[in-house]
Design a protein around this motif. Structure first.
Motif, mmCIF file in Angstrom:
data_model
loop_
_atom_site.group_PDB
_atom_site.id
_atom_site.type_symbol
_atom_site.label_atom_id
_atom_site.label_comp_id
_atom_site.label_asym_id
_atom_site.label_seq_id
_atom_site.Cartn_x
_atom_site.Cartn_y
_atom_site.Cartn_z
ATOM 1 N N LEU A 52 0.872 -1.171 0.000
ATOM 2 C CA LEU A 52 0.000 0.000 0.000
ATOM 3 C C LEU A 52 0.909 1.221 0.000
ATOM 4 O O LEU A 52 1.881 1.273 0.757
ATOM 5 C CB LEU A 52 -0.914 0.011 1.235
ATOM 6 C CG LEU A 52 -2.003 1.097 1.217
ATOM 7 C CD1 LEU A 52 -3.048 0.834 0.138
ATOM 8 C CD2 LEU A 52 -2.689 1.204 2.574
ATOM 9 N N HIS A 53 0.590 2.153 -0.876
ATOM 10 C CA HIS A 53 1.359 3.395 -0.913
ATOM 11 C C HIS A 53 0.538 4.455 -0.191
ATOM 12 O O HIS A 53 -0.619 4.684 -0.521
ATOM 13 C CB HIS A 53 1.645 3.807 -2.353
ATOM 14 C CG HIS A 53 2.493 2.820 -3.095
ATOM 15 N ND1 HIS A 53 3.147 3.097 -4.262
ATOM 16 C CD2 HIS A 53 2.798 1.534 -2.820
ATOM 17 C CE1 HIS A 53 3.821 2.026 -4.662
ATOM 18 N NE2 HIS A 53 3.618 1.068 -3.811
ATOM 19 N N VAL A 54 1.162 5.075 0.771
ATOM 20 C CA VAL A 54 0.440 5.937 1.699
ATOM 21 C C VAL A 54 1.122 7.296 1.785
ATOM 22 O O VAL A 54 2.338 7.366 1.944
ATOM 23 C CB VAL A 54 0.440 5.294 3.110
ATOM 24 C CG1 VAL A 54 -0.312 6.153 4.094
ATOM 25 C CG2 VAL A 54 -0.160 3.895 3.058
ATOM 26 N N ALA A 55 0.352 8.355 1.680
ATOM 27 C CA ALA A 55 0.884 9.714 1.912
ATOM 28 C C ALA A 55 -0.008 10.387 2.935
ATOM 29 O O ALA A 55 -1.184 10.612 2.677
ATOM 30 C CB ALA A 55 0.907 10.523 0.614
ATOM 31 N N LEU A 56 0.544 10.674 4.080
ATOM 32 C CA LEU A 56 -0.269 11.229 5.160
ATOM 33 C C LEU A 56 0.247 12.575 5.640
ATOM 34 O O LEU A 56 -0.156 13.069 6.675
ATOM 35 C CB LEU A 56 -0.331 10.240 6.341
ATOM 36 C CG LEU A 56 -1.062 8.923 6.042
ATOM 37 C CD1 LEU A 56 -0.923 7.946 7.198
ATOM 38 C CD2 LEU A 56 -2.541 9.168 5.741
ATOM 39 N N THR A 57 1.143 13.152 4.878
ATOM 40 C CA THR A 57 1.767 14.405 5.287
ATOM 41 C C THR A 57 1.619 15.426 4.172
ATOM 42 O O THR A 57 1.933 15.130 3.025
ATOM 43 C CB THR A 57 3.275 14.195 5.540
ATOM 44 O OG1 THR A 57 3.421 13.091 6.413
ATOM 45 C CG2 THR A 57 3.903 15.425 6.146
ATOM 46 N N ARG A 58 1.174 16.607 4.540
ATOM 47 C CA ARG A 58 0.904 17.632 3.545
ATOM 48 C C ARG A 58 2.019 18.655 3.464
ATOM 49 O O ARG A 58 2.181 19.336 2.465
ATOM 50 C CB ARG A 58 -0.390 18.350 3.954
ATOM 51 C CG ARG A 58 -1.380 18.476 2.883
ATOM 52 C CD ARG A 58 -2.770 18.807 3.386
ATOM 53 N NE ARG A 58 -2.816 19.419 4.692
ATOM 54 C CZ ARG A 58 -3.916 19.459 5.432
ATOM 55 N NH1 ARG A 58 -5.041 18.917 4.998
ATOM 56 N NH2 ARG A 58 -3.895 20.032 6.594
ATOM 57 N N THR A 59 2.755 18.774 4.542
ATOM 58 C CA THR A 59 3.788 19.810 4.590
ATOM 59 C C THR A 59 5.077 19.222 5.162
ATOM 60 O O THR A 59 5.103 18.088 5.627
ATOM 61 C CB THR A 59 3.334 20.977 5.499
ATOM 62 O OG1 THR A 59 2.940 20.415 6.755
ATOM 63 C CG2 THR A 59 2.176 21.734 4.883
ATOM 64 N N GLY A 60 6.110 20.015 5.129
ATOM 65 C CA GLY A 60 7.391 19.570 5.663
ATOM 66 C C GLY A 60 8.240 18.960 4.573
ATOM 67 O O GLY A 60 7.820 18.841 3.425
ATOM 68 N N PHE A 83 9.242 15.964 3.995
ATOM 69 C CA PHE A 83 9.136 14.562 3.590
ATOM 70 C C PHE A 83 7.777 14.209 3.002
ATOM 71 O O PHE A 83 7.249 13.106 3.203
ATOM 72 C CB PHE A 83 9.480 13.651 4.776
ATOM 73 C CG PHE A 83 10.883 13.842 5.286
ATOM 74 C CD1 PHE A 83 11.950 13.843 4.395
ATOM 75 C CD2 PHE A 83 11.152 14.040 6.624
ATOM 76 C CE1 PHE A 83 13.260 14.026 4.845
ATOM 77 C CE2 PHE A 83 12.446 14.225 7.091
ATOM 78 C CZ PHE A 83 13.504 14.224 6.191
ATOM 79 N N VAL A 84 7.201 15.135 2.269
ATOM 80 C CA VAL A 84 5.955 14.845 1.567
ATOM 81 C C VAL A 84 6.212 13.797 0.482
ATOM 82 O O VAL A 84 7.211 13.875 -0.229
ATOM 83 C CB VAL A 84 5.386 16.134 0.926
ATOM 84 C CG1 VAL A 84 4.237 15.819 -0.010
ATOM 85 C CG2 VAL A 84 4.959 17.114 2.016
ATOM 86 N N GLY A 85 5.330 12.842 0.368
ATOM 87 C CA GLY A 85 5.480 11.828 -0.671
ATOM 88 C C GLY A 85 4.828 10.533 -0.230
ATOM 89 O O GLY A 85 4.351 10.413 0.905
ATOM 90 N N PHE A 86 4.835 9.570 -1.123
ATOM 91 C CA PHE A 86 4.220 8.291 -0.814
ATOM 92 C C PHE A 86 5.242 7.335 -0.196
ATOM 93 O O PHE A 86 6.364 7.212 -0.685
ATOM 94 C CB PHE A 86 3.647 7.663 -2.090
ATOM 95 C CG PHE A 86 2.333 8.261 -2.491
ATOM 96 C CD1 PHE A 86 1.141 7.686 -2.092
ATOM 97 C CD2 PHE A 86 2.286 9.425 -3.249
ATOM 98 C CE1 PHE A 86 -0.078 8.240 -2.443
ATOM 99 C CE2 PHE A 86 1.065 9.999 -3.613
ATOM 100 C CZ PHE A 86 -0.113 9.402 -3.210
ATOM 101 N N THR A 87 4.807 6.673 0.855
ATOM 102 C CA THR A 87 5.616 5.628 1.466
ATOM 103 C C THR A 87 5.137 4.276 0.951
ATOM 104 O O THR A 87 3.936 3.997 0.947
ATOM 105 C CB THR A 87 5.466 5.672 3.003
ATOM 106 O OG1 THR A 87 5.810 6.984 3.459
ATOM 107 C CG2 THR A 87 6.369 4.644 3.673
ATOM 108 N N THR A 88 6.072 3.472 0.493
ATOM 109 C CA THR A 88 5.754 2.130 0.026
ATOM 110 C C THR A 88 5.750 1.195 1.227
ATOM 111 O O THR A 88 6.794 0.875 1.779
ATOM 112 C CB THR A 88 6.820 1.664 -0.984
ATOM 113 O OG1 THR A 88 6.840 2.591 -2.079
ATOM 114 C CG2 THR A 88 6.499 0.278 -1.514
ATOM 115 N N VAL A 89 4.558 0.799 1.634
ATOM 116 C CA VAL A 89 4.426 -0.016 2.833
ATOM 117 C C VAL A 89 4.079 -1.442 2.428
ATOM 118 O O VAL A 89 3.134 -1.669 1.675
ATOM 119 C CB VAL A 89 3.328 0.551 3.754
ATOM 120 C CG1 VAL A 89 3.192 -0.300 5.005
ATOM 121 C CG2 VAL A 89 3.618 2.004 4.103
ATOM 122 N N LEU A 90 4.858 -2.384 2.905
ATOM 123 C CA LEU A 90 4.534 -3.785 2.646
ATOM 124 C C LEU A 90 3.577 -4.281 3.717
ATOM 125 O O LEU A 90 3.702 -3.928 4.901
ATOM 126 C CB LEU A 90 5.818 -4.621 2.637
ATOM 127 C CG LEU A 90 6.656 -4.423 1.376
ATOM 128 C CD1 LEU A 90 8.054 -4.988 1.568
ATOM 129 C CD2 LEU A 90 5.997 -5.092 0.179
#
Ligand SMILES: NC(=O)C1=CN([C@@H]2O[C@H](COP(=O)(O)OP(=O)(O)OC[C@H]3O[C@@H](n4cnc5c(N)ncnc54)[C@H](O)[C@@H]3O)[C@@H](O)[C@H]2O)C=CC1
Ligand SMILES: NC(=O)C1=CN([C@@H]2O[C@H](COP(=O)(O)OP(=O)(O)OC[C@H]3O[C@@H](n4cnc5c(N)ncnc54)[C@H](O)[C@@H]3O)[C@@H](O)[C@H]2O)C=CC1
Ligand SMILES: NC(=O)C1=CN([C@@H]2O[C@H](COP(=O)(O)OP(=O)(O)OC[C@H]3O[C@@H](n4cnc5c(N)ncnc54)[C@H](O)[C@@H]3O)[C@@H](O)[C@H]2O)C=CC1
Ligand SMILES: NC(=O)C1=CN([C@@H]2O[C@H](COP(=O)(O)OP(=O)(O)OC[C@H]3O[C@@H](n4cnc5c(N)ncnc54)[C@H](O)[C@@H]3O)[C@@H](O)[C@H]2O)C=CC1
Lengths: 398, 398, 398, 398
Positions: C298-306, C308-315
């Motif tokens: 699942l690719h998850v992006a939960l941050t709007r600012t700062g 490290f914005v971007g999608f995290t590749t979560v297994l």
């Protein structure tokens, strides 16, 4: 520096007008647009190239005031305050020494020497002359690399445990490409070691600190190539240096990454690879990954537990050092050439007594020493130790 | 063009010295270095900006000979042969019309008008004046996009069946960002339609041919934002245009992609997206994918059967149009700014009667019409048909 | 359920022993190993297939106690408590109705009917008989999908703004593949709509809530295919249903994603795509992306600012619903078949009065209605509205 | 094998009912469904576990006819034809030797011994007893790995030049996790070497041929962990084996990859990594890349020149060995458990005199020897040579 340049103006001399010579020139031009507050205005004074086409390009396209076939003229030119040395590898040392003797600060392309020894001679000359130097280690300046370095220095990855670096190109993967200078020891020195591994070693020094020892192996796989048209030989001629190299590394106790282990590899014959130049660094608290082929990205993992462990693909943004100089917003990519603009800035800061951001001749020695050690180790099979090179800008622990 | 510029020299006027104005200026400067054989030398003559800081930058950093607060002076300046219009959106039409009336070819940033109607007025003025035009549709020039276009024109993807385009940005995803001009209808016209979708529509026109009909929906999700400091209102003020738009499209029978279907989407509030601008095109024989965030890559699938079906990640190389102008080898990336250099070249070729490579005012109308149709459809729920805009550079079937 | 099964044992009847029939059977077998605490032990009683090979396989490999060519025997078999309906599409409705009439709870493969109308007849029969049902909407059960659903329900993505779904296969991309039942309207109903889009619509219902309206377009691009050997025609015969469909969607006010917009697309002729089935969902606070081809991510992006914005590749890991049932640790992947084991569990929970986790016949109607609406819209060009289907398990707002 | 099993039926004994014991059991059950034509029907006879919960699970969930706390009973059981040894590492050798002495073919989890020496003792016992063996080297069976092996054997990558392997897990990255057996030398032997590197070495042997020499380094970074509840110590106790290891390798002249170089690395503390287990192999004509986290993909580059150089992301399809046994079409993914089904098949083929597909005890020795050599080299700093292990299934040149 020469006596009376107009305030803020710096006279530039260029030696060799190939890809790199042109790029250095464009970088000098870009500098005042990107860093106007520095008040530095390079002026393209004189360029040397043995080829007429190079001289024509320098004059007509790049706008050098004059050109010459003999680089010594550039070094002797009183309007020339600084010199860019972009000649083929086998001339670097000779030109670098001459530049030092002429009292000209120089920005020189890698590899400075065909060996650590040769590089050390240039170093000695530069030190004696007291001239500022800058080496074409351009991957240092990538904002994502700078951010990685910063995260590490700030301790955000915890204690660094290991690193995997690789510089894989496919540019020599075609066995039908002829035996260019690159493959000839007297002209090039080592093969992929000097060509690519030197960059990678410098990156490691810059980001993680000085390497203290290596054990290495090297291989040549496309062992013969068509002799160059016009060369003495016809038919196939032997390739004289390595296509591939790998090595295990350790770091000095003074390094930011003291205690870390790792492996560095380089290939010039990797099918499918195009500038697959990158590294992955693990620490006890986090990891980062970067690759030049996707230069504007940093992959970051800063979480060890919980549901969302994994790497975040972060596009360069204004939190990445220097990025905001070039692009206003994340996702709008910088290009390779921008790295040379940053390099020009660092060089001219060094020349004008500004903050010490630039790589220098000691870094070239440090990198070359590692390559020499790798070659020695590839023969002996033993680990080869390396001293810390005084004056280098490696990442030392605080 | 004004009467007697030195041969090959073209006097440039700039209107507005923001991000785009600076980038246009750098592009003019880069042009003779990248395309020396054209013999075109832009000269930065005069820049207009209402802000002192903009004028100072133009003069001191960019090197314009003079500046002014009143853009009309630029248009009246006889040394100015061409004009770059980089003002805020709400001024584009006004300035474009004035430039046409002044007989100046102009390179204008998107969106030209806040509507198709407004854009058509600029078109009429340009046509009447007979001036060359160029629109800031810079994604056209990406070598990977140009290669995709070429593969399609050459039939390598077979018959085009469908396309998915998306331009997703997160630049307005923070509800605490204030109500800038972007969110105000009188200043900006539509929201993400004009801001991002217009680019995407133009890309589709350029690569696949004219869109013949759309059905669309739009939504605003961050409906209020803090009023700008200094504005009449305090507290929260309503966002007046859409954050998100999507639409289904069809193509004209004359289009290269006649018969293809597709969907286009744009968002300015997509969390996690940074210039996630891209498309995927499928044909009966092959598929391509491209994304601006990895601008130097094209993903290509040209095999339908056998063990190795899938997308190949190809890094831009010398087979990609224009790439070799900027970088000698695959994997060494171009940056966003290079696209503007190509755009400047296309513009000045159009101005000087060279090959017709440039986008033009008709393309701006074509794109704006689609956006208007999308807005109409979002209200009516019906498909809205679109004529072919005469003079546009859409990709027509041979 | 039939009268006296041994406690905890459930007699299984199977109709059709193709890919799906075999997989259902394996899923029944796996259930007590994965969910031992339920105390449910399926027993494979009788299988029907018109083909001898299917019957042999059922008996010899799968271990059914008996087989038959006539599926009515299975439905009449008193030892059979539940039925799996895995016949070709054109038999689903007929068999489903017969199963309901026989009082057998059934697990039926998609699409239940060749239209919403046909599906509704099955629904009516099931409701009248009061039998539990389960539909082969297996993508629901992917742990990454379940986590996405959970994040949305928990509000972690904020208000849902838009969704992009696509189910792209290349399995019909070869025009030389013959005219199988898939391409014939009387046998298959719609084309890619029923085959793939039905899955996607159900996923959207499951994760985001009921769709309230669609506007769609469809296209057939490989318009003729070789007639099947042995069929009346020789040479090429026309393909009777769509290769590609796309649509814009809206959601009901009762949906979790009320107010969201989106587009859904499906293709069976996408060159280079192999089960490229996925979606991307954006909300005001975060985004998720998922694709079946990388089912365990699942690719998850939960941050709007700062920075490290971007999608995290979560297994997938133990925080992903159901994952820990199958694998002890992140990165060790589940396979497609595991989804059917989960589906079997949900079905038999429904049959035995356990928690309502299963999809049901109302979900099949809800999905089929959307497909019908898409077909209608593709003809009319208008948005087609859809009621909420009572009894469906769509994701409603709390 | 014991005297009179019913024809085709093979009695299975299991030693230890943990994760692996359960998975072996499920694999035995799956075998006749996936490979019905072999006519092999495993029957779960007896399981041993010192823990009551394990025995209960074996009997009630897995369906073993009986259980025991003493594994010797399993070995003595005449109905037991073959044994699965899934005990903790420190028991492997002891149980393996006992199984051999009891004349039972055995399938044993890795690592067989805590050292090469210990492994060799098991080897000697197995050879003396003449029993078939199989090692839990499950990554061998991944269809993408098998295809990579096949491409290499068929010469499609040309001469193999180098390999990069890595097995990076983050499962021990949390320093607060207690000092389990894994970290204690007497129980586990080496750390990540035995745990992960052993797999990687075996993969290299399987795909590229026998490794002839290594030089290595190892490091422990989380040097202390909380003592296990109930252990003698309280507070922190020292971690006794390595968290990270890397090594350079060479191959024997008899190897398919003779002359190739490479590096292999393993970590159990890599933040962000979840089963990041993979390799990249380069040859003069092509390259492949594989990673367990995306097990169903192989990345392939088979083109050196032309516009489309790069890696193609290929999803496992029917051209991938064994894939079609599990899934009918590309993109529908296999899971980890399926690998054990293949392993069970290979084991029971070996047991029943079928084709020699299985790994064997010599492979375990070969892998363990490399790990021992790595440990030795990490201390000595020298390359350590390795003989070819007779009987191993390494990939030899034809
Ligand atoms: N920093 C980096 O990443 C890169 C560094 N380089 C380095 O830059 C250097 C130059 O490389 P390129 O520009 O790619 O080579 P190039 O082949 O494009 O240009 C070399 C130029 O040197 C000229 N030249 C030859 N002999 C000369 C002499 N005696 N005096 C003056 N000029 C002479 C040639 O006529 C030619 O114009 C090399 O040492 C290379 O390793 C090159 C590419 C990338
Ligand atoms: N092609 C593309 O992808 C992009 C296009 N653009 C377009 O370029 C235009 C400019 O955008 P930015 O440069 O980002 O804006 P900016 O905000 O950086 O610059 C706008 C400039 O206009 C000046 N200005 C305001 N009123 C003026 C007036 N009456 N006369 C002269 N100057 C005036 C301001 O002082 C400011 O310097 C916009 O229309 C925007 O849509 C912007 C970014 C990307
Ligand atoms: N949930 C999902 O993702 C999937 C669902 N399906 C659905 O499953 C159903 C079956 O598909 P497959 O198993 O792939 O087909 P298949 O072609 O492998 O098997 C169909 C079987 O039905 C038998 N059959 C034909 N007429 C029959 C009759 N009158 N009575 C009893 N048996 C009869 C055939 O002999 C054959 O064994 C289809 O409706 C398909 O749409 C298929 C694949 C994936
Ligand atoms: N092939 C692979 O990739 C993998 C291999 N393994 C290997 O499998 C082995 C078992 O690992 P897991 O199943 O994960 O461990 P686990 O901790 O889940 O199970 C171990 C079992 O052994 C039992 N046991 C302990 N002492 C015993 C004794 N004296 N007699 C009988 N049973 C005893 C325990 O009660 C427990 O049920 C290990 O050697 C491990 O290295 C584990 C995971 C993956």
């Amino acid at each position: 520096m020469s006596t009376t340049p107009p305030p803020g103006t710096i006279g530039v001399g260029l030696i060799s007008v190939g890809w790199m010579g042109r790029l250095h020139s464009r970088a000098y031009n870009a500098l005042p647009l990107i860093y106007p507050e520095l008040g530095i205005t390079p002026r393209l004074v004189q360029a040397a190239d043995t080829a007429q086409a190079g001289r024509d390009y320098a004059e007509n396209v790049l706008g050098y005031k004059s050109t010459t076939a003999d680089y010594h003229e550039v070094l002797a030119n009183p309007e020339v305050d600084v010199v860019s040395i972009c000649a083929p590898n086998f001339l670097h040392a000779e030109v670098g020494i001459a530049a030092a003797k002429a009292g000209k600060p120089f920005w020189i392309e890698k590899p400075v020497g065909r060996s650590g020894t040769e590089t050390a001679v240039v170093e000695a000359a530069a030190v004696e002359a007291g001239v500022a130097t800058c080496i074409g280690f351009n991957y240092r300046h990538v904002p994502a690399v700078e951010l990685a370095k910063k995260l590490i220095l700030d301790g955000q990855l915890g204690r660094i445990t290991n690193v995997r670096g690789r510089f894989f190109g496919g540019f020599s993967s075609n066995p039908e490409d002829p035996l260019a200078w690159r493959f000839v020891r007297s002209l090039s020195g080592s093969g992929v070691l000097g060509d690519l591994m030197g960059h990678l070693v410098d990156l490691m020094h810059y980001v993680l600190g000085p390497i203290s020892a290596v054990t290495a192996s090297t291989g040549t796989y496309l062992t013969e190539r068509p002799a160059l048209p016009g060369s003495a030989t016809t038919g196939l001629a032997p390739v004289e240096n390595e296509d591939y190299a790998n090595m295990l590394i350790r770091f000095h106790d003074s390094a930011v990454a003291a205690g870390a282990l790792g492996s560095l590899e380089a290939s010039r014959i990797a099918v499918g690879a195009s500038s697959d130049y990158g590294f992955e660094i693990n620490g006890t608290e986090g990891s980062v990954r970067w690759n030049f082929a996707r230069m504007n990205e940093l992959h970051v993992a800063l979480t060890r537990t919980g549901p969302f462990v994994g790497f975040t693909t972060v596009l360069a943004n204004s939190a990445f050092p220097e990025f905001a100089r070039f692009q206003p917003s994340s996702g709008t990519g910088m290009g390779y050439d921008d790295l040379k603009t940053i390099e020009a800035k660092k060089f001219l800061l060094a020349v004008t007594g500004g903050p010490a951001e630039s790589s220098n001749i000691h870094d070239a020695v440090a990198s070359a020493n590692v390559l020499d050690a790798a070659e020695e180790s590839a023969t002996s099979g033993a680990w080869v130790s390396l001293p810390v090179v005084a004056g280098s800008t490696a990442a030392f622990a605080k």
